[in-house]
Write a protein that holds these residues in place. Sequence first.
Motif, PDB file in Angstrom:
ATOM      1  N   ARG A 221       0.841  -1.197   0.000  1.00 34.10           N
ATOM      2  CA  ARG A 221       0.000   0.000   0.000  1.00 34.10           C
ATOM      3  C   ARG A 221       0.876   1.247   0.000  1.00 34.10           C
ATOM      4  O   ARG A 221       2.076   1.156   0.222  1.00 34.10           O
ATOM      5  N   LEU A 222       0.256   2.362  -0.151  1.00 29.02           N
ATOM      6  CA  LEU A 222       0.939   3.652  -0.033  1.00 29.02           C
ATOM      7  C   LEU A 222       2.189   3.699  -0.909  1.00 29.02           C
ATOM      8  O   LEU A 222       3.304   3.793  -0.422  1.00 29.02           O
ATOM      9  N   PHE A 223       1.993   3.558  -2.213  1.00 26.11           N
ATOM     10  CA  PHE A 223       3.087   3.621  -3.188  1.00 26.11           C
ATOM     11  C   PHE A 223       4.152   2.562  -2.935  1.00 26.11           C
ATOM     12  O   PHE A 223       5.341   2.785  -3.144  1.00 26.11           O
ATOM     13  N   GLY A 224       3.736   1.423  -2.404  1.00 26.76           N
ATOM     14  CA  GLY A 224       4.671   0.321  -2.183  1.00 26.76           C
ATOM     15  C   GLY A 224       5.489   0.417  -0.920  1.00 26.76           C
ATOM     16  O   GLY A 224       6.356  -0.405  -0.666  1.00 26.76           O
ATOM     17  N   ILE A 225       5.210   1.435  -0.096  1.00 30.56           N
ATOM     18  CA  ILE A 225       5.981   1.637   1.132  1.00 30.56           C
ATOM     19  C   ILE A 225       5.469   0.746   2.261  1.00 30.56           C
ATOM     20  O   ILE A 225       6.233   0.161   3.008  1.00 30.56           O
ATOM     21  N   LEU A 226       4.167   0.630   2.383  1.00 29.23           N
ATOM     22  CA  LEU A 226       3.545  -0.082   3.494  1.00 29.23           C
ATOM     23  C   LEU A 226       3.106  -1.481   3.076  1.00 29.23           C
ATOM     24  O   LEU A 226       2.394  -1.625   2.089  1.00 29.23           O
ATOM     25  N   PRO A 227       3.546  -2.501   3.818  1.00 22.66           N
ATOM     26  CA  PRO A 227       3.077  -3.858   3.495  1.00 22.66           C
ATOM     27  C   PRO A 227       1.551  -3.939   3.635  1.00 22.66           C
ATOM     28  O   PRO A 227       0.980  -3.331   4.540  1.00 22.66           O
ATOM     29  N   GLY A 228       0.913  -4.669   2.747  1.00 21.77           N
ATOM     30  CA  GLY A 228      -0.543  -4.765   2.763  1.00 21.77           C
ATOM     31  C   GLY A 228      -1.095  -5.541   3.945  1.00 21.77           C
ATOM     32  O   GLY A 228      -0.383  -6.261   4.623  1.00 21.77           O
ATOM     33  N   ARG A 229      -2.398  -5.360   4.176  1.00 21.60           N
ATOM     34  CA  ARG A 229      -3.115  -6.046   5.249  1.00 21.60           C
ATOM     35  C   ARG A 229      -4.181  -6.908   4.567  1.00 21.60           C
ATOM     36  O   ARG A 229      -5.190  -6.391   4.087  1.00 21.60           O
ATOM     37  N   VAL A 230      -3.921  -8.207   4.492  1.00 19.17           N
ATOM     38  CA  VAL A 230      -4.832  -9.123   3.800  1.00 19.17           C
ATOM     39  C   VAL A 230      -5.057 -10.356   4.660  1.00 19.17           C
ATOM     40  O   VAL A 230      -4.114 -10.896   5.241  1.00 19.17           O
ATOM     41  N   THR A 231      -6.310 -10.792   4.729  1.00 19.35           N
ATOM     42  CA  THR A 231      -6.666 -12.010   5.458  1.00 19.35           C
ATOM     43  C   THR A 231      -7.162 -13.059   4.469  1.00 19.35           C
ATOM     44  O   THR A 231      -7.982 -12.750   3.606  1.00 19.35           O
TER      45      THR A 231
END
Length: 151
Positions: free
Chosen positions: A108-118
Motif C-alpha cells: 500500500r501507499l506507493f509500495g511503502i507499506l506492506p498490505g493487510r490481507v486475510t
Amino acid sequence: MGLKIGDKIPDFTAKDAAGNDFDSQSVIGVKPLVIYFYPKDNTSGCTAQACSFRDQYEDFKDLGAEVIGISSDSVASHQKFTRQFQLPFILLSDHDKKIRKLFGVPSRLFGILPGRVTYVADKTGTIIMIFDNISATQHIPKALEVIKKLH
C-alpha cells in the motif's frame, strides 16, 4: 498475481514467536485456517487487529480453526508483541518477505507499506475468502463469519 479464491494455500516454513520452525503442512488439510498478513508489530492498527483476533480466538478454536498472523518483523519483535498483548495464536516472522510474495500480498501507499490481507481456507487448504482492506478490525468479523459457515 496473487492467490485467488479456489487456490490452495501454498507450502511455506517460517520461525514462530518462540523461534521454532513452523511448517504450513502441519495445519493445511487438518483444520480451517485464518492467515492474516499485517504491516508491523506494535503499531496502532496492527495491535488493534491482533487484540481483536486474540479476543475472538476461542470462537475460532471452538469452530476448529487456527489463526496465524504473519509480518516481516523479527522473531524477537513477535516474542515481545505476543507477550505484551497475550496473543494466543501463531505469529510468524516473514523477515525476507518470501511468504508475502508467495501469497501475492500487495503493498500500500506507493509500495511503502506492506498490505493487510486475510485469507480464510477450509480444512482442505482451499482459499474460500480473501479480505484485502487496510481497516484493521474489520478482518476479524469477516473471517469468523466465513469460518462459521463451514460448520
